[in-house]
Design a protein around this motif. Structure first.
Motif, short mmCIF file in Angstrom:
data_model
loop_
_atom_site.label_atom_id
_atom_site.label_comp_id
_atom_site.label_asym_id
_atom_site.label_seq_id
_atom_site.Cartn_x
_atom_site.Cartn_y
_atom_site.Cartn_z
N GLU A 71 0.83 -1.20 0.00
CA GLU A 71 0.00 0.00 0.00
C GLU A 71 0.87 1.26 0.00
OE1 GLU A 71 -2.87 -0.12 3.11
OE2 GLU A 71 -4.17 1.37 2.17
N TYR A 72 1.96 1.22 0.73
CA TYR A 72 2.88 2.36 0.73
C TYR A 72 3.38 2.67 -0.68
CZ TYR A 72 3.56 2.48 5.85
OH TYR A 72 3.40 2.62 7.18
N ARG A 73 3.59 1.64 -1.44
CA ARG A 73 4.24 1.82 -2.74
C ARG A 73 3.28 1.93 -3.91
NH1 ARG A 73 7.19 -0.21 0.99
NH2 ARG A 73 9.46 0.05 0.99
N LEU A 74 2.09 1.35 -3.79
CA LEU A 74 1.17 1.32 -4.92
C LEU A 74 -0.18 1.96 -4.62
CD1 LEU A 74 1.91 -2.37 -5.97
CD2 LEU A 74 2.70 -0.31 -7.15
N GLY A 75 -0.44 2.26 -3.37
CA GLY A 75 -1.73 2.82 -3.01
C GLY A 75 -2.74 1.74 -2.73
N PRO A 76 -3.83 2.10 -2.07
CA PRO A 76 -4.81 1.09 -1.63
C PRO A 76 -5.53 0.38 -2.77
CG PRO A 76 -5.59 3.32 -1.16
CD PRO A 76 -4.15 3.45 -1.59
N VAL B 252 8.38 15.55 3.21
CA VAL B 252 9.50 14.62 3.40
C VAL B 252 9.43 13.52 2.35
CG1 VAL B 252 10.63 13.04 4.99
CG2 VAL B 252 9.56 15.13 5.85
N ARG B 253 8.22 13.03 2.12
CA ARG B 253 8.07 11.96 1.12
C ARG B 253 8.48 12.46 -0.27
NH1 ARG B 253 3.52 10.50 2.80
NH2 ARG B 253 2.14 11.38 1.23
N GLU C 30 14.31 3.83 -2.34
CA GLU C 30 13.71 2.57 -1.88
C GLU C 30 14.40 2.07 -0.62
OE1 GLU C 30 10.98 1.49 -2.70
OE2 GLU C 30 11.00 -0.40 -1.60
N LEU C 31 15.69 2.30 -0.52
CA LEU C 31 16.40 1.91 0.70
C LEU C 31 15.88 2.71 1.90
CD1 LEU C 31 18.65 0.34 2.10
CD2 LEU C 31 20.27 2.10 1.33
N ILE C 32 15.71 4.00 1.71
CA ILE C 32 15.16 4.83 2.79
C ILE C 32 13.77 4.36 3.18
CG2 ILE C 32 14.26 7.14 3.31
CD1 ILE C 32 17.24 7.01 3.62
N ARG C 33 12.95 4.06 2.21
CA ARG C 33 11.58 3.58 2.51
C ARG C 33 11.64 2.26 3.28
NH1 ARG C 33 10.90 4.39 -3.31
NH2 ARG C 33 10.23 6.54 -3.66
N THR C 34 12.50 1.37 2.84
CA THR C 34 12.55 0.05 3.46
C THR C 34 13.00 0.14 4.92
OG1 THR C 34 13.09 -0.89 1.29
CG2 THR C 34 13.48 -2.29 3.20
N VAL C 35 13.89 1.08 5.19
CA VAL C 35 14.36 1.24 6.57
C VAL C 35 13.34 2.01 7.40
CG1 VAL C 35 16.12 2.34 8.02
CG2 VAL C 35 16.81 1.07 5.96
N HIS C 36 12.90 3.14 6.89
CA HIS C 36 12.12 4.05 7.74
C HIS C 36 10.61 3.83 7.66
CE1 HIS C 36 15.40 6.48 9.31
NE2 HIS C 36 15.99 6.25 8.14
N TRP C 37 10.13 3.25 6.61
CA TRP C 37 8.70 2.98 6.53
C TRP C 37 8.39 1.55 6.97
CZ3 TRP C 37 6.86 5.14 1.11
CH2 TRP C 37 7.11 6.52 1.07
N LEU D 264 11.80 11.08 8.76
CA LEU D 264 11.67 9.96 7.82
C LEU D 264 10.70 8.90 8.35
CD1 LEU D 264 15.42 9.58 6.75
CD2 LEU D 264 13.54 10.50 5.37
N ASN D 265 10.79 8.63 9.64
CA ASN D 265 9.89 7.62 10.21
C ASN D 265 8.43 8.04 10.10
OD1 ASN D 265 12.08 6.05 10.90
ND2 ASN D 265 12.13 6.73 13.03
N ALA D 266 8.20 9.33 10.13
CA ALA D 266 6.82 9.84 10.08
C ALA D 266 6.36 10.14 8.66
CB ALA D 266 6.71 11.10 10.94
N SER D 267 7.18 9.84 7.68
CA SER D 267 6.85 10.26 6.31
C SER D 267 6.11 9.20 5.51
CB SER D 267 8.13 10.64 5.56
OG SER D 267 8.92 9.49 5.29
N SER D 268 5.87 8.04 6.10
CA SER D 268 5.19 7.00 5.32
C SER D 268 3.79 7.46 4.94
CB SER D 268 5.12 5.70 6.12
OG SER D 268 4.44 5.91 7.34
#
Lengths: 202, 216
Positions: free
Chosen positions: A23-28, A103-104, A116-123, B16-20
């Motif tokens: 969902e983060y990457r493609l939407g609901p 931020v996004r 994608e690395l940032i997303r994988t770590v922080h999301w 970053l943690n809050a940006s999802s």
């Protein structure tokens, strides 16, 4: 049978996190179909499943990563699996009230591999070393990319807006001092499968 | 003392943690929804083999009755956890996953004998001291059941196409029956290895399984 039992456990534990990943990457609207494809692929490859819960979970997110990439490449096509989840989604765009948009956007402006690395770590809540396995890249590569991405983000998100140009970013790369694996807000641990501790997505 | 650099890192991490992005679907999905998706995916990935019939059920039931001379009983299935009185103090409790992905809790107990009290204790001890689920070769038993079916059932009797026993049997049903029969064979073999005359001992036991979501 043992592999299927482990897979059942890991899927039961990880299904919501996998859905969130999609969902983060493609939407609901597309997440459920892609999740279904991830699950089918996992069952078909059950014989390849690592035999402990932690490795199995990383393996599973690796499948999710590839499935998301395929979905983006091919455009979306609906699977025939059930659509139980979409009834929960009323179709409104929840991003309208999203406080993390700036931020996004900064993350989205990074090179795709860095973003994608940032997303994988922080999301998704993985360490950099774990993210390296999900993304199927060497750990050292992930560490250097992570430091580079943080340097770029630190500059682009600076309050005075003095985002550096490419040359300046490159110059500052070596100054990114944050240890790659020292990720604050490390996710909680929980137990799955055969007692392995797994860091779940937040 | 916190350094400016540390503060800077912490601030970036927090951002970053809050940006999802929002994930309303993942937040709203129920456990049942997700379990259904997992089960559907399993069925799509590993479809049940066609052509199996309820003739298996006849064969297995007959085998279990025969096995009662040595040991064994079919497991009753329950739709909720209303365990029978004996199951409240079962000799063995284990869980397993059916082909559909449904997880069963099975309890075995109520061990009795028509002719040899010592065989009862030996059976209970076997259940207590062994991981029967690990010992049971379910795959081999499924293969044996299919072979019996291909040869016309255990007694060779042909079943007409419109007979209820000729209707397809679900993979879950096949697995559950095979597991019960495999355990019965284990108990029989154990008692015989200890020198019991299983025909004379007439050992029996009961099983009850709780398998929410199973495709029976």
């Amino acid at each position: 049978m043992r592999a299927e039992a482990i897979l059942q456990d890991v899927l039961t534990t990880s299904a919501r996190d996998l859905l969130r990943y999609c969902e983060y990457r493609l939407g609901p609207d597309e997440a459920e179909d892609v999740l279904s494809e991830v699950l089918v692929a996992a069952w078909r490859r059950a014989d390849d499943l690592p035999d402990n819960g932690h490795d199995a979970r990383l393996w599973l997110f690796g499948i999710a990563r590839n499935t998301v990439l395929n979905a983006r490449r091919s455009g979306r096509r609906r699977s025939n699996l059930g659509h139980q989840l979409r009834r929960h989604h009323d179709g409104t765009d929840a991003r309208a009230a999203d406080a993390g948009l700036d931020v996004r956007d900064a993350v989205d402006r990074l090179e795709p591999d860095l973003a994608e690395l940032i997303r994988t770590v922080h999301w998704d809540g993985f360490t950099v070393a774990e993210a390296a396995r999900v993304l199927d890249i060497p750990s050292s590569t992930a560490t250097s990319r992570y430091q580079r991405a943080r340097t770029m983000l630190r500059r682009s998100l600076a309050p005075d807006g003095d985002a550096p140009g490419p040359a300046e970013t490159e110059h500052r790369r070596d100054r990114a001092a944050t240890p790659a694996d020292r990720v604050p807000d490390r996710p909680r641990l929980r137990t799955v499968g055969s007692g392995q501790e797994v860091a779940p997505a937040r | 003392m916190t350094s400016p650099r540390q503060t800077d890192d912490d601030h970036l991490d927090a951002l970053l943690n809050a940006s999802s992005p929002p994930a309303p679907l993942a937040g709203a999905a129920t456990e049942t929804d997700l379990a259904t998706l997992v089960a559907e995916a399993r069925t799509a990935a590993i479809p049940p083999r066609p052509g199996r019939t309820r003739r298996h059920l006849t064969a297995v039931s007959a085998a279990v009755v025969l096995g009662l001379a040595g040991a064994g009983a079919a497991a009753a299935t329950v739709t909720d956890a209303d365990w029978l009185p004996w199951a409240q103090e079962a000799d063995v409790i284990f869980t397993y996953t059916l082909p559909s992905g449904a997880v069963c809790e099975e309890r075995i107990g109520d061990v009795g004998s028509s002719g040899d009290p010592e065989a009862v204790e030996a059976t209970r001890e076997f259940f207590r001291d062994n991981d029967v689920l690990a010992l049971a070769d379910v795959d081999a038993m499924i293969a044996q059941i299919r072979q019996e079916d291909a040869s016309g059932g255990e007694d060779g009797t042909e079943v007409s196409a419109d007979d209820p026993d000729a209707q397809p049997m679900s993979a879950d049903m096949e697995y559950g029956l095979a597991l019960g029969r495999a355990i019965s064979d284990l108990v029989t073999a154990e008692l015989r290895s200890q020198g019991f005359d299983t025909d004379a001992a007439g050992v029996s036991y009961s099983g009850q399984a709780w398998c929410p979501g199973a495709d029976w």
